[in-house]
Write a protein that holds these residues in place. Structure first.
Motif, PDB file in Angstrom:
ATOM      1  N   PHE A  93       0.833  -1.197   0.000  1.00 14.90           N
ATOM      2  CA  PHE A  93       0.000   0.000   0.000  1.00 14.90           C
ATOM      3  C   PHE A  93       0.872   1.254   0.000  1.00 14.90           C
ATOM      4  N   LEU A  94       0.297   2.346  -0.467  1.00 19.20           N
ATOM      5  CA  LEU A  94       0.979   3.638  -0.508  1.00 19.20           C
ATOM      6  C   LEU A  94       0.139   4.667   0.241  1.00 19.20           C
ATOM      7  N   LYS A  95       0.796   5.648   0.822  1.00 15.57           N
ATOM      8  CA  LYS A  95       0.084   6.718   1.522  1.00 15.57           C
ATOM      9  C   LYS A  95      -0.600   7.660   0.534  1.00 15.57           C
ATOM     10  N   SER A  96      -1.821   8.032   0.856  1.00 16.95           N
ATOM     11  CA  SER A  96      -2.481   9.106   0.121  1.00 16.95           C
ATOM     12  C   SER A  96      -2.199  10.420   0.835  1.00 16.95           C
ATOM     13  N   PRO A  97      -2.576  11.547   0.242  1.00 12.98           N
ATOM     14  CA  PRO A  97      -2.546  12.799   1.014  1.00 12.98           C
ATOM     15  C   PRO A  97      -3.491  12.674   2.211  1.00 12.98           C
ATOM     16  N   VAL A  98      -3.306  13.518   3.217  1.00 16.60           N
ATOM     17  CA  VAL A  98      -4.141  13.491   4.429  1.00 16.60           C
ATOM     18  C   VAL A  98      -5.548  13.983   4.092  1.00 16.60           C
ATOM     19  N   LEU A  99      -6.554  13.191   4.482  1.00 18.42           N
ATOM     20  CA  LEU A  99      -7.943  13.584   4.262  1.00 18.42           C
ATOM     21  C   LEU A  99      -8.531  14.306   5.465  1.00 18.42           C
ATOM     22  N   PHE A 100      -8.209  13.852   6.664  1.00 19.71           N
ATOM     23  CA  PHE A 100      -8.621  14.554   7.884  1.00 19.71           C
ATOM     24  C   PHE A 100      -7.753  14.067   9.034  1.00 19.71           C
ATOM     25  N   LYS A 101      -7.941  14.639  10.226  1.00 22.98           N
ATOM     26  CA  LYS A 101      -7.120  14.295  11.394  1.00 22.98           C
ATOM     27  C   LYS A 101      -8.024  13.896  12.565  1.00 22.98           C
ATOM     28  N   SER A 102      -7.463  13.103  13.480  1.00 25.83           N
ATOM     29  CA  SER A 102      -8.245  12.708  14.647  1.00 25.83           C
ATOM     30  C   SER A 102      -7.331  12.513  15.855  1.00 25.83           C
ATOM     31  N   PRO A 103      -7.828  12.838  17.068  1.00 28.14           N
ATOM     32  CA  PRO A 103      -7.032  12.656  18.284  1.00 28.14           C
ATOM     33  C   PRO A 103      -7.174  11.237  18.830  1.00 28.14           C
ATOM     34  N   VAL A 104      -6.099  10.715  19.414  1.00 29.20           N
ATOM     35  CA  VAL A 104      -6.157   9.393  20.047  1.00 29.20           C
ATOM     36  C   VAL A 104      -5.705   9.498  21.500  1.00 29.20           C
ATOM     37  N   GLY A 105      -6.246   8.606  22.323  1.00 32.29           N
ATOM     38  CA  GLY A 105      -5.901   8.595  23.742  1.00 32.29           C
ATOM     39  C   GLY A 105      -6.342   7.281  24.359  1.00 32.29           C
ATOM     40  N   PHE A 106      -6.719   7.329  25.626  1.00 33.30           N
ATOM     41  CA  PHE A 106      -7.163   6.122  26.325  1.00 33.30           C
ATOM     42  C   PHE A 106      -8.580   6.290  26.848  1.00 33.30           C
ATOM     43  N   VAL A 107      -9.341   5.207  26.831  1.00 36.28           N
ATOM     44  CA  VAL A 107     -10.578   5.139  27.591  1.00 36.28           C
ATOM     45  C   VAL A 107     -10.226   4.427  28.893  1.00 36.28           C
ATOM     46  N   GLU A 108     -10.771   4.925  30.004  1.00 36.81           N
ATOM     47  CA  GLU A 108     -10.386   4.435  31.329  1.00 36.81           C
ATOM     48  C   GLU A 108     -11.609   4.336  32.231  1.00 36.81           C
ATOM     49  N   PRO A 109     -11.511   3.575  33.326  1.00 36.53           N
ATOM     50  CA  PRO A 109     -12.610   3.550  34.300  1.00 36.53           C
ATOM     51  C   PRO A 109     -12.683   4.904  35.021  1.00 36.53           C
ATOM     52  N   ARG A 110     -13.876   5.401  35.257  1.00 39.95           N
ATOM     53  CA  ARG A 110     -14.021   6.645  35.999  1.00 39.95           C
ATOM     54  C   ARG A 110     -13.481   6.491  37.425  1.00 39.95           C
ATOM     55  N   SER A 111     -13.597   5.277  37.958  1.00 42.95           N
ATOM     56  CA  SER A 111     -13.186   5.043  39.343  1.00 42.95           C
ATOM     57  C   SER A 111     -11.679   4.856  39.483  1.00 42.95           C
ATOM     58  N   ARG A 112     -10.976   4.548  38.374  1.00 42.90           N
ATOM     59  CA  ARG A 112      -9.527   4.307  38.440  1.00 42.90           C
ATOM     60  C   ARG A 112      -8.832   4.934  37.231  1.00 42.90           C
ATOM     61  N   PRO A 113      -8.744   6.256  37.176  1.00 42.71           N
ATOM     62  CA  PRO A 113      -8.115   6.910  36.023  1.00 42.71           C
ATOM     63  C   PRO A 113      -6.647   6.507  35.870  1.00 42.71           C
ATOM     64  N   LEU A 114      -6.202   6.464  34.630  1.00 40.11           N
ATOM     65  CA  LEU A 114      -4.789   6.199  34.351  1.00 40.11           C
ATOM     66  C   LEU A 114      -3.988   7.466  34.618  1.00 40.11           C
ATOM     67  N   VAL A 115      -2.936   7.336  35.408  1.00 41.04           N
ATOM     68  CA  VAL A 115      -2.078   8.483  35.727  1.00 41.04           C
ATOM     69  C   VAL A 115      -0.726   8.263  35.052  1.00 41.04           C
ATOM     70  N   TRP A 116      -0.388   9.142  34.131  1.00 41.04           N
ATOM     71  CA  TRP A 116       0.877   8.982  33.413  1.00 41.04           C
ATOM     72  C   TRP A 116       1.343  10.321  32.846  1.00 41.04           C
ATOM     73  N   THR A 117       2.661  10.452  32.780  1.00 50.44           N
ATOM     74  CA  THR A 117       3.269  11.611  32.133  1.00 50.44           C
ATOM     75  C   THR A 117       3.861  11.182  30.798  1.00 50.44           C
ATOM     76  N   LYS A 118       4.549  10.056  30.808  1.00 54.83           N
ATOM     77  CA  LYS A 118       5.045   9.435  29.583  1.00 54.83           C
ATOM     78  C   LYS A 118       4.498   8.021  29.519  1.00 54.83           C
ATOM     79  N   LEU A 119       4.420   7.454  28.324  1.00 55.74           N
ATOM     80  CA  LEU A 119       3.771   6.156  28.151  1.00 55.74           C
ATOM     81  C   LEU A 119       4.421   5.052  28.980  1.00 55.74           C
ATOM     82  N   GLU A 120       5.722   5.177  29.251  1.00 64.87           N
ATOM     83  CA  GLU A 120       6.417   4.173  30.071  1.00 64.87           C
ATOM     84  C   GLU A 120       5.813   4.064  31.476  1.00 64.87           C
ATOM     85  N   ASP A 121       5.137   5.134  31.930  1.00 69.76           N
ATOM     86  CA  ASP A 121       4.522   5.129  33.257  1.00 69.76           C
ATOM     87  C   ASP A 121       3.383   4.111  33.366  1.00 69.76           C
TER      88      ASP A 121
END
Length: 244
Positions: A93-121
């Protein structure tokens, strides 16, 4: 005789002008961007269709589970796989030009949020991922090295439900996808989960162009088409029309 030839020539010309090029792509159920049950196929499909229409090309979309979509998109009859992150542009496969952008992150339990500064945490945590998703290079490297432990599922919805049930500590997810799920398919567990406060990255969304596709000018065609549309306006208009 001459008159008949002129009529035949005119008819052939009219047929040629009516003939429209059509691109077929493989996609997945990834709401609100793509989905067979979504209005007009989803925001991402509307953007791609508009870019191609600007160049006089029709779009046909076939929806499959993600892994199956990758396999189908390798067929020379398909223009490619859509939408894909940079990390999902595989061999063939080959890359096309960018069509749009989207943010990524984590979904977490409300009762136990993930605490991190860098991913290694996140060492010692179990993070859900979707089979064959590219995620980010840093995140995938930490998985490979064993720093981050993962569990693999076949869809983002499964991951959200696993987080809600306390079976995993969190899951990697597109944040617009998460927002949609919590208002629709996973609204029954919306009170149990949330988006982590930190955004991992903002990802480019592309068409993974099939290197075997017959139109070898696919990149430049898309580049021209995208320059003639306004993706941000398309996204806003779609949300106002269908996602009130």
């Amino acid at each position: 005789m001459l008159r008949n030839l002129l009529v035949l020539t005119a008819l052939l010309f009219s047929f040629q002008t009516l003939a429209v090029e059509t691109w077929k792509i493989a996609s997945l159920d990834w709401k609100p961007y793509t989905g067979e049950s979504l209005p007009e196929g989803g925001i991402g499909i509307v953007i791609l269709r508009a870019a191609l229409r600007a160049e006089g090309i029709d779009l046909v979309v076939e929806f499959y589970p993600w892994t199956r979509a990758i396999q189908k998109a390798r067929d020379p009859a398909y223009a490619g796989l859509y939408p894909a992150w940079d990390e999902e542009i595989l061999a063939g496969f080959l890359k096309s030009p960018v069509l749009f952008k989207s943010p990524v992150g984590f979904v977490e339990p409300r009762s136990r949020p993930l605490v991190w500064t860098k991913l290694e945490d996140l060492k010692g945590k179990t993070i859900g991922v979707v089979q064959d998703y590219g995620n980010t290079l840093e995140f995938m490297a930490l998985i490979k090295s064993g720093v981050i432990k993962t569990e693999v599922v076949v869809s983002d919805l499964f991951n959200v439900r696993k987080v809600a049930a306390g079976r995993i500590d969190g899951a990697f997810i597109d944040l617009n996808n998460l927002s949609y799920l919590l208002k629709n398919d996973a609204k029954d567990v919306a009170h149990k989960v949330q988006a982590n406060r930190k955004v991992i990255d903002t990802k480019d969304l592309l068409l993974a162009i099939n290197a075997k596709f017959k139109n070898k000018n696919a990149f430049s065609i898309l580049q021209r088409g995208i320059s003639k549309i306004h993706p941000d306006k398309i996204i806003n208009d779609y949300k106002k029309k269908y996602m009130k």
